[in-house]
Design an enzyme around this catalytic site. Structure first.
Site, PDB file in Angstrom:
ATOM      1  N   ARG A   1       0.849  -1.192   0.000  1.00  0.00           N
ATOM      2  CA  ARG A   1       0.000   0.000   0.000  1.00  0.00           C
ATOM      3  C   ARG A   1       0.887   1.246   0.000  1.00  0.00           C
ATOM      4  NH1 ARG A   1      -3.593  -2.420  -1.669  1.00  0.00           N
ATOM      5  NH2 ARG A   1      -5.658  -2.812  -0.812  1.00  0.00           N
TER       6      ARG A   1
ATOM      7  N   GLU B   1      -3.996   7.348  -4.734  1.00  0.00           N
ATOM      8  CA  GLU B   1      -4.237   6.916  -6.122  1.00  0.00           C
ATOM      9  C   GLU B   1      -5.503   7.533  -6.692  1.00  0.00           C
ATOM     10  OE1 GLU B   1      -4.172   2.653  -5.762  1.00  0.00           O
ATOM     11  OE2 GLU B   1      -2.080   2.652  -5.160  1.00  0.00           O
TER      12      GLU B   1
ATOM     13  N   HIS C   1      -1.062   0.416 -10.092  1.00  0.00           N
ATOM     14  CA  HIS C   1      -1.738  -0.556  -9.216  1.00  0.00           C
ATOM     15  C   HIS C   1      -2.317  -1.734 -10.018  1.00  0.00           C
ATOM     16  CE1 HIS C   1      -3.956  -0.954  -5.112  1.00  0.00           C
ATOM     17  NE2 HIS C   1      -3.732  -2.139  -5.644  1.00  0.00           N
TER      18      HIS C   1
HETATM   19  P1  NAP Z   1      -1.262 -11.121   4.903  1.00  0.00           P
HETATM   20  O1  NAP Z   1      -1.172 -12.572   4.571  1.00  0.00           O
HETATM   21  O2  NAP Z   1      -2.173 -10.693   6.004  1.00  0.00           O
HETATM   22  O3  NAP Z   1       0.222 -10.607   5.187  1.00  0.00           O
HETATM   23  C1  NAP Z   1       0.496  -9.376   5.750  1.00  0.00           C
HETATM   24  C2  NAP Z   1       1.794  -9.503   6.545  1.00  0.00           C
HETATM   25  O4  NAP Z   1       2.148  -8.227   7.042  1.00  0.00           O
HETATM   26  C3  NAP Z   1       1.684 -10.441   7.723  1.00  0.00           C
HETATM   27  O5  NAP Z   1       2.728 -11.363   7.664  1.00  0.00           O
HETATM   28  C4  NAP Z   1       1.823  -9.553   8.960  1.00  0.00           C
HETATM   29  O6  NAP Z   1       2.547 -10.217   9.970  1.00  0.00           O
HETATM   30  C5  NAP Z   1       2.555  -8.338   8.398  1.00  0.00           C
HETATM   31  N1  NAP Z   1       2.155  -7.114   9.092  1.00  0.00           N
HETATM   32  C6  NAP Z   1       0.905  -6.648   9.296  1.00  0.00           C
HETATM   33  N2  NAP Z   1       0.926  -5.501   9.993  1.00  0.00           N
HETATM   34  C7  NAP Z   1       2.230  -5.240  10.242  1.00  0.00           C
HETATM   35  C8  NAP Z   1       2.897  -4.199  10.940  1.00  0.00           C
HETATM   36  N3  NAP Z   1       2.218  -3.209  11.542  1.00  0.00           N
HETATM   37  N4  NAP Z   1       4.251  -4.243  11.006  1.00  0.00           N
HETATM   38  C9  NAP Z   1       4.941  -5.253  10.432  1.00  0.00           C
HETATM   39  N5  NAP Z   1       4.347  -6.284   9.760  1.00  0.00           N
HETATM   40  C10 NAP Z   1       3.017  -6.264   9.663  1.00  0.00           C
HETATM   41  O7  NAP Z   1      -1.716 -10.302   3.634  1.00  0.00           O
HETATM   42  P2  NAP Z   1      -1.430 -10.604   2.084  1.00  0.00           P
HETATM   43  O8  NAP Z   1      -2.527 -11.426   1.529  1.00  0.00           O
HETATM   44  O9  NAP Z   1      -0.034 -11.086   1.960  1.00  0.00           O
HETATM   45  O10 NAP Z   1      -1.576  -9.106   1.503  1.00  0.00           O
HETATM   46  C11 NAP Z   1      -0.707  -8.099   1.949  1.00  0.00           C
HETATM   47  C12 NAP Z   1      -1.084  -6.732   1.407  1.00  0.00           C
HETATM   48  O11 NAP Z   1      -0.745  -6.632   0.028  1.00  0.00           O
HETATM   49  C13 NAP Z   1      -2.573  -6.386   1.430  1.00  0.00           C
HETATM   50  O12 NAP Z   1      -2.993  -5.951   2.707  1.00  0.00           O
HETATM   51  C14 NAP Z   1      -2.681  -5.291   0.374  1.00  0.00           C
HETATM   52  O13 NAP Z   1      -2.511  -4.031   0.976  1.00  0.00           O
HETATM   53  C15 NAP Z   1      -1.503  -5.574  -0.556  1.00  0.00           C
HETATM   54  N6  NAP Z   1      -1.932  -5.996  -1.904  1.00  0.00           N
HETATM   55  C16 NAP Z   1      -1.596  -5.240  -2.991  1.00  0.00           C
HETATM   56  C17 NAP Z   1      -1.973  -5.651  -4.244  1.00  0.00           C
HETATM   57  C18 NAP Z   1      -1.621  -4.876  -5.463  1.00  0.00           C
HETATM   58  O14 NAP Z   1      -2.324  -4.975  -6.464  1.00  0.00           O
HETATM   59  N7  NAP Z   1      -0.551  -4.094  -5.463  1.00  0.00           N
HETATM   60  C19 NAP Z   1      -2.718  -6.824  -4.420  1.00  0.00           C
HETATM   61  C20 NAP Z   1      -3.033  -7.551  -3.306  1.00  0.00           C
HETATM   62  C21 NAP Z   1      -2.626  -7.143  -2.038  1.00  0.00           C
HETATM   63  P3  NAP Z   1       2.283  -9.878  11.539  1.00  0.00           P
HETATM   64  O15 NAP Z   1       0.792  -9.988  11.741  1.00  0.00           O
HETATM   65  O16 NAP Z   1       3.079 -10.896  12.287  1.00  0.00           O
HETATM   66  O17 NAP Z   1       2.787  -8.500  11.753  1.00  0.00           O
HETATM   67  C1  8YV Z   2      -6.889  -4.690  -6.153  1.00  0.00           C
HETATM   68  C2  8YV Z   2      -5.414  -4.933  -4.062  1.00  0.00           C
HETATM   69  O1  8YV Z   2      -6.348  -3.966  -7.227  1.00  0.00           O
HETATM   70  O2  8YV Z   2      -6.267  -6.955  -3.217  1.00  0.00           O
HETATM   71  C3  8YV Z   2      -5.787  -5.853  -2.961  1.00  0.00           C
HETATM   72  O3  8YV Z   2      -5.572  -5.472  -1.796  1.00  0.00           O
HETATM   73  O4  8YV Z   2      -4.833  -3.911  -3.844  1.00  0.00           O
HETATM   74  C4  8YV Z   2      -5.700  -5.292  -5.483  1.00  0.00           C
HETATM   75  O5  8YV Z   2      -5.807  -6.662  -5.662  1.00  0.00           O
HETATM   76  C5  8YV Z   2      -7.808  -3.795  -5.426  1.00  0.00           C
HETATM   77  O6  8YV Z   2      -8.271  -4.327  -4.254  1.00  0.00           O
HETATM   78  C6  8YV Z   2      -9.014  -3.448  -6.295  1.00  0.00           C
HETATM   79  O7  8YV Z   2      -9.260  -2.136  -6.121  1.00  0.00           O
END
Ligand code: NAP
Ligand code: 8YV
Length: 329
Positions: A234, A263, A281
């Site tokens: 993010r 964004e 994104h």
């Molecule tokens: P997840 O499985 O919940 O992993 C998040 C990790 O972050 C966990 O290992 C957690 O470990 C750590 N974390 C959370 N809060 C923290 C903090 N304050 N300090 C340090 N570590 C922290 O989630 P995910 O499915 O991997 O997704 C992660 C993120 O990717 C989403 O929340 C979203 O914002 C982003 N994302 C972006 C896209 C894109 O299109 N660019 C797509 C999908 C997701 P602990 O709980 O042990 O801290």
């Molecule tokens: C999507 C994401 O683009 O899953 C997330 O957290 O950031 C992306 O997969 C978004 O959620 C759709 O707006």
């Protein structure tokens, strides 16, 4: 009660069309331009039992819908939804974990290679005719060879990124609030400690107050002049002003960014940075993966209004049960 046209689902703002189609197959759908309750007459607000959205759903919007039972977020990151408020009111919130992890990890690795090996700039060189007019594209200062990687947020996507980069022969460290079970990667209890010990930092941490501007000047300085920073999590987790300055003054070497704090507005300082590869994104943005996410949004709704359980509740609403009587199994 099974999913039915008696149940009204509100879709505020834009939602991926496959999700709208899947939800419309099962439910009565009400659409509104944005998540602003003043756009809905009171009678319509009272009809709404579910919200499916990829926009901000704040406490005021939740409070304005008296019969709301579930908010299904299109995306795994649900920092735009006030899930703590929903949970306290007994309202379920779901997200879309796992179905996008591999796609987002692929994008993160692409972004890292773009940043290190300057592939977008090399392609521009060819398209602009400079290969013919000026000769070969200059050798890149950066290489993945010899790098060490730190992952900020080693969860579902972070692990998928780590597995890929391990196969590239790179050592991996990470920072989470807690040490992850069942992984051998080196754990750092602080983000700055991680940054000091690697030269390549990949952020895939969730947004929200706890991670706001966590990647700041101190972290970028710790990463150092050969440092590469990739953000696929993010934009809010980064001090973008400090990042633009660090790219401009050589505090770090390069960056690859898929996400931004406001964004689709990208700060001028980042747009100007030639040593940054920028994407709008698109981490999960393939037809395949967006369909998987859409199906999970709809299936959460169908399951909730059928069995009274959600498939993928967020932690803040794990405890939430339907207030209505459930069908006997
Ligand atoms: P997840 O499985 O919940 O992993 C998040 C990790 O972050 C966990 O290992 C957690 O470990 C750590 N974390 C959370 N809060 C923290 C903090 N304050 N300090 C340090 N570590 C922290 O989630 P995910 O499915 O991997 O997704 C992660 C993120 O990717 C989403 O929340 C979203 O914002 C982003 N994302 C972006 C896209 C894109 O299109 N660019 C797509 C999908 C997701 P602990 O709980 O042990 O801290
Ligand atoms: C999507 C994401 O683009 O899953 C997330 O957290 O950031 C992306 O997969 C978004 O959620 C759709 O707006």
């Amino acid at each position: 009660m099974a999913a039915s046209k008696d149940v009204t689902i509100l879709i505020p703002g834009r939602l991926y069309e496959h999700a709208v189609a899947r939800i419309s197959d099962a439910f009565d759908v009400l659409s509104v331009e944005r998540a602003d309750a003043s756009l809905l007459p009171e009678a319509e607000r009272a009809r709404v039992r579910g919200v499916a959205a990829m926009t901000r759903i704040d406490a005021a919007f939740i409070d304005a819908l008296p019969n709301l039972e579930i908010v299904a977020n299109f995306g795994v990151g649900y920092d735009a939804v006030d899930a703590a408020h929903a949970g306290a009111k007994g309202i379920m919130v779901t997200n879309t974990p796992d179905v996008l992890s591999e796609e987002v990890a692929d994008t993160a690795v692409g972004l890292l290679i773009n940043a290190v090996r300057e592939l977008p700039r090399a392609e521009a060189w060819l398209r602009e005719g400079r290969w013919k007019s000026a000769g070969d594209y200059p050798l890149t200062r950066g290489s993945l060879r010899g790098r060490s990687v730190g992952i900020f947020g080693l969860g579902r996507i972070g692990l998928a990124i780590a597995r890929r980069l391990e196969a590239f022969g790179l050592p991996i460290g990470y920072h989470n609030r807690r040490k992850a079970d069942g992984v051998d990667y080196t754990y750092y209890p602080t983000l700055v400690g991680l940054a000091r010990n690697v030269d390549t930092l990949v952020s895939v941490a969730p947004g929200g107050a706890a991670t706001e501007k966590a990647v700041n000047r101190e972290v970028l300085e710790a990463l150092g002049p050969e440092g590469v920073f990739v953000n696929i999590g993010r934009g809010s987790t980064v001090d973008e002003e400090a990042l633009a300055a660090a790219l401009a003054d050589g505090t770090i070497m390069a960056a690859g960014l898929d996400v931004f704090a406001d964004e689709p507005n990208v700060p001028e300082g980042l747009l100007k940075a030639e040593n940054a590869s920028l994407l709008p994104h698109v981490g999960s943005a393939s037809v395949h993966t967006r369909r998987g996410m859409a199906a999970l949004v709809a299936d959460n709704m169908v399951e909730w209004f059928g069995s009274g359980r959600a498939l993928t509740p967020v932690p803040e609403t794990q405890h939430v049960a339907p207030k209505r009587a459930l069908p006997s199994r």
